[in-house]
Write a protein that holds these residues in place. Sequence first.
Motif, PDB file in Angstrom:
ATOM      1  N   MET A   1       0.966  -0.755   0.165  1.00 30.76           N
ATOM      2  CA  MET A   1       0.371  -0.114  -0.181  1.00 30.76           C
ATOM      3  C   MET A   1       0.872   1.198   0.130  1.00 30.76           C
ATOM      4  SD  MET A   1      -3.166  -0.689   2.513  1.00 30.76           S
ATOM      5  CE  MET A   1      -2.928  -1.641   3.811  1.00 30.76           C
TER       6      MET A   1
ATOM      7  N   TYR B   1      -3.078   3.374  -2.187  1.00 25.90           N
ATOM      8  CA  TYR B   1      -2.994   3.184  -3.147  1.00 25.90           C
ATOM      9  C   TYR B   1      -2.869   1.325  -2.934  1.00 25.90           C
ATOM     10  CZ  TYR B   1      -1.606   1.240  -7.514  1.00 25.90           C
ATOM     11  OH  TYR B   1      -1.820   0.770  -9.030  1.00 25.90           O
ATOM     12  N   THR B   2      -3.532   0.380  -3.195  1.00 24.72           N
ATOM     13  CA  THR B   2      -3.095  -0.959  -3.331  1.00 24.72           C
ATOM     14  C   THR B   2      -2.522  -1.771  -3.837  1.00 24.72           C
ATOM     15  OG1 THR B   2      -4.819  -1.365  -1.449  1.00 24.72           O
ATOM     16  CG2 THR B   2      -3.758  -2.717  -2.189  1.00 24.72           C
TER      17      THR B   2
ATOM     18  N   GLU C   1      -4.356  -8.837  -2.918  1.00 29.59           N
ATOM     19  CA  GLU C   1      -4.943  -7.732  -2.817  1.00 29.59           C
ATOM     20  C   GLU C   1      -6.441  -7.559  -3.001  1.00 29.59           C
ATOM     21  OE1 GLU C   1      -3.904  -4.245  -6.937  1.00 29.59           O
ATOM     22  OE2 GLU C   1      -3.725  -7.027  -7.167  1.00 29.59           O
ATOM     23  N   TYR C   2      -6.648  -8.286  -3.808  1.00 30.51           N
ATOM     24  CA  TYR C   2      -8.835  -7.622  -4.521  1.00 30.51           C
ATOM     25  C   TYR C   2      -9.467  -7.765  -2.859  1.00 30.51           C
ATOM     26  CZ  TYR C   2     -13.636  -9.204  -4.826  1.00 30.51           C
ATOM     27  OH  TYR C   2     -14.755  -8.300  -5.257  1.00 30.51           O
TER      28      TYR C   2
ATOM     29  N   LYS D   1      -8.549  -4.448  -1.301  1.00 33.22           N
ATOM     30  CA  LYS D   1      -9.255  -3.327  -2.120  1.00 33.22           C
ATOM     31  C   LYS D   1     -10.234  -3.279  -1.024  1.00 33.22           C
ATOM     32  CE  LYS D   1      -6.394  -2.571  -5.469  1.00 33.22           C
ATOM     33  NZ  LYS D   1      -6.479  -2.938  -7.208  1.00 33.22           N
ATOM     34  N   GLN D   2     -11.404  -4.385  -0.898  1.00 31.45           N
ATOM     35  CA  GLN D   2     -12.618  -4.558  -0.907  1.00 31.45           C
ATOM     36  C   GLN D   2     -12.553  -3.887   0.899  1.00 31.45           C
ATOM     37  OE1 GLN D   2     -14.365  -5.710  -3.119  1.00 31.45           O
ATOM     38  NE2 GLN D   2     -13.116  -5.690  -3.860  1.00 31.45           N
TER      39      GLN D   2
ATOM     40  N   LYS E   1      -7.609  -0.483   6.283  1.00 36.98           N
ATOM     41  CA  LYS E   1      -6.657  -1.398   6.073  1.00 36.98           C
ATOM     42  C   LYS E   1      -5.456  -0.341   6.835  1.00 36.98           C
ATOM     43  CE  LYS E   1      -8.498  -0.570   1.459  1.00 36.98           C
ATOM     44  NZ  LYS E   1      -8.931   0.556  -0.017  1.00 36.98           N
TER      45      LYS E   1
END
Length: 86
Positions: free
Chosen positions: A10, A19-20, A68-69, A72-73, A79
Amino acid sequence: MTAIPWFLYMIRTATGQLYTGISTDPARRLRQHNGELRGGAKALRGKGPLKLVYQQAMADRATASKAEYQLKQLSKAAKEQRISEQ
């Protein structure tokens, strides 16, 4: 043959956005995103200075992509919690 490790990372923008992404070399990716090298994400242009705030080694690209997916959720608060736990 040794597999190249993949990393989930990140980056924090100057405005505090996260941003990931995934990469085999998060430090190089940060340099790309900062415009020092070619190949940075368009989403990060003009949002510097950027800072690498999180990285986690993954077994392979598929594992990194799934992580990563999932990351991002998460909410920004979740985070931030993950960053503080590192």
